[in-house]
Design a protein around this motif. Structure first.
Motif, PDB file in Angstrom:
ATOM      1  N   PRO A 136      86.814 -26.888  15.957  1.00 13.09           N
ATOM      2  CA  PRO A 136      87.261 -27.318  14.581  1.00 13.09           C
ATOM      3  C   PRO A 136      86.235 -27.016  13.428  1.00 13.09           C
ATOM      4  O   PRO A 136      85.175 -27.419  13.577  1.00 13.09           O
TER       5      PRO A 136
ATOM      6  N   LEU B  36      96.433 -29.159  12.760  1.00 15.76           N
ATOM      7  CA  LEU B  36      96.535 -27.953  13.448  1.00 15.76           C
ATOM      8  C   LEU B  36      97.660 -27.470  13.940  1.00 15.76           C
ATOM      9  O   LEU B  36      97.984 -26.156  13.982  1.00 15.76           O
TER      10      LEU B  36
ATOM     11  N   SER C 263      99.042 -23.799  13.064  1.00 12.41           N
ATOM     12  CA  SER C 263      99.575 -22.641  13.827  1.00 12.41           C
ATOM     13  C   SER C 263     100.910 -22.112  13.134  1.00 12.41           C
ATOM     14  O   SER C 263     100.956 -21.145  13.630  1.00 12.41           O
TER      15      SER C 263
ATOM     16  N   SER D 281      94.137 -25.254  19.870  1.00 10.18           N
ATOM     17  CA  SER D 281      93.773 -24.629  18.730  1.00 10.18           C
ATOM     18  C   SER D 281      93.630 -23.139  18.774  1.00 10.18           C
ATOM     19  O   SER D 281      93.214 -22.460  17.795  1.00 10.18           O
TER      20      SER D 281
ATOM     21  N   GLY E 177      91.902 -23.565  14.183  1.00  9.96           N
ATOM     22  CA  GLY E 177      91.234 -24.828  13.784  1.00  9.96           C
ATOM     23  C   GLY E 177      90.478 -24.771  12.396  1.00  9.96           C
ATOM     24  O   GLY E 177      89.305 -25.202  12.483  1.00  9.96           O
TER      25      GLY E 177
END
Length: 471
Positions: A118, A374, A378, A402, A449
């Motif tokens: 991330p 997240l 997406s 992720s 991420g």
């Protein structure tokens, strides 16, 4: 249980209306209160139904307006195709390509769609720094002493407490701490295999699994893996007599993002228990679910102690701390002896910082925020890819984790495309690195991420243009 079935039943009714186009893209759904009265259930049941639909990207919330049928409910792009079982094909290496991808990480100007961690902006760094100062003050000898080989009792207790998805089946004594999840997996393989043994893995799979298996002299069988439901159990049954150990990521696999259904997990554990084949379960992404509840790991169904459940905080909290763990079942004593021989013990400091964060840092609050970000990311990525990549692009639809897995036109070699993208300061992970065979050359993995901002969106559009120019 009845309540759980009820919210899924209502979600399924709405889902059917969306797919039959009774509810069309952009349509506003009835309010939560209106549906509550219609179905004569609690407000919370309807909220759970909406969360379930959101997790599938079928509906979206608009602030102060309500819920609407999402654009991604009628995706233009198909999900990627599933490969076939390959047992005799020539095996090759992609070490140079992996090195090239990792070498690019030193350039801070590159947009890192390539790396699987991330963005620092999504992590509670200030809170971790506070915890670090607190631990240094309070820890005996400021963390310079040896600790027990099994690992920090404080960390193991807190990990056991957080493993509520297992419904109290594990205690602190069931865990051994490791230097991240890959070290846990390596220790597991050391405990149950010898050179020449055969490991069954998903395909495509995280390249680190292939590297460690090859370095240990193991034969690798790559099993066909569905982008939505995970490893193909029928394919595993065909080769189970050849397999000495399995290593799977049942929750939001890397790179596909697939989620194995509970029934498949149960069937898998029963199959492996019957054949006495250990399962190394990499559950790195299990806490990054987009639905209403954390999915159970295979470990939940393990009665014989054959599942070695591996985890870490590398994808949720602190990648560089290298704090991981394993609940190795019946192999625990062997894992502890190996750890004693190889590393004696782990550094105390970072284990205690993570333990403190799990106990006092509102880990649940952080995870809720991270999952929300997240999930939103997406959707941003999927929409941008639909709008700016070629129409024949296939894209996964993960329910957590992720990563997005893209399958491009067969004429495109993503290893060649990678070189062009890096020149424009855009990184991604070429599909070829996720296999030992000559396949996935037209695929790529993207990490969503990141902090969604103008530059990230622009670079994703530019990557789409590069793909179009390569046709």
């Amino acid at each position: 249980m009845a309540k759980e079935i009820l919210y899924l039943k209502i979600a399924n009714i709405i889902e059917e209306q969306i797919f039959s186009e009774t509810l069309k893209i952009g349509d506003k759904l009835p309010s939560i209160r209106a549906l509550q009265k219609l179905h004569d259930v609690s407000l919370n049941t309807i909220k759970q139904s909406f969360l379930e639909l959101e997790s599938k990207s079928l509906i979206e919330s608009r602030p102060k307006s309500g819920f609407y049928v999402s654009k991604t409910s009628n995706r233009k792009l198909l999900i990627p195709s599933m490969n076939k079982l390959k047992l005799s094909e020539q095996k090759t290496t992609s070490e140079d390509l992996i090195t090239k991808v990792f070498d690019s990480l030193s350039d801070k100007d590159i947009t890192r769609f390539s790396i699987g961690v991330p963005d620092p902006s999504l992590l509670p760094i200030a809170k971790l720094n506070k915890g670090l100062a607190k631990v240094v003050r309070n820890l005996a000898e400021s963390g310079t002493s040896y600790e027990p080989v099994q690992g920090s009792a404080n960390l193991r207790r807190n990990v056991a407490k957080w493993a509520i998805v297992l419904e109290g089946k594990l205690t602190e004594d069931d865990f051994v701490t490791t230097s991240g999840a890959m070290n846990a997996i390596f220790n597991c393989l050391m405990a149950v295999t010898k050179r020449g043994d055969t490991i069954a893995i998903e395909s495509p799979v995280y390249f680190g699994i292939i590297q460690v298996a090859q370095n240990m002299g193991l034969n690798i069988i790559e099993l066909p893996t569905h982008p939505t439901t995970g490893v193909d159990l029928e394919a595993l049954k065909k080769v189970i007599h050849k397999v000495d150990v399995c290593c799977f990521m049942s929750n939001f696999s890397n790179p596909l993002g697939s989620l194995m259904p509970d029934q498949n997990k149960k069937e898998l554990v029963e199959l492996l228990t019957y054949h006495n084949v250990p399962l190394i379960e990499d559950d790195l992404y299990g806490n990054l679910f987009f639905g209403t509840v954390r999915p159970k790991p295979c470990k939940y169904y393990d009665e014989a102690g054959i599942v070695m459940w591996c985890g870490s905080v590398s994808k949720t909290l602190a990648p560089g701390y290298r704090v991981g763990w394993v609940a190795p079942g019946k192999f625990k004593d062997k894992i502890i002896r190996q750890k004693m021989a190889h590393t004696v013990c782990m550094p105390s400091l970072y284990q205690e910082v993570i333990a403190d964060f799990l106990e006092h840092g509102r880990y649940d609050h952080h995870l809720r925020n991270l999952r929300s970000t997240l999930y939103t990311n997406s959707l941003h990525f999927q929409r941008t890819i639909e709008d700016h990549f070629p129409e024949n692009t296939k894209i996964s639809q993960p329910q957590g984790g992720s990563f997005l897995w893209l399958e491009l036109d067969k004429s495109i070699d993503t290893a060649v495309l990678y070189d062009k993208a890096i020149q424009q300061k855009i990184g991604f992970a070429p599909g070829r690195i996720f296999t030992q065979h000559d396949q996935y050359n037209n695929c790529m993995r993207l990490n969503f991420g990141l902090e969604w901002k103008e530059k990230v969106e622009l670079d994703l559009k530019r990557l789409g243009q590069l793909v179009k120019n390569s046709l």
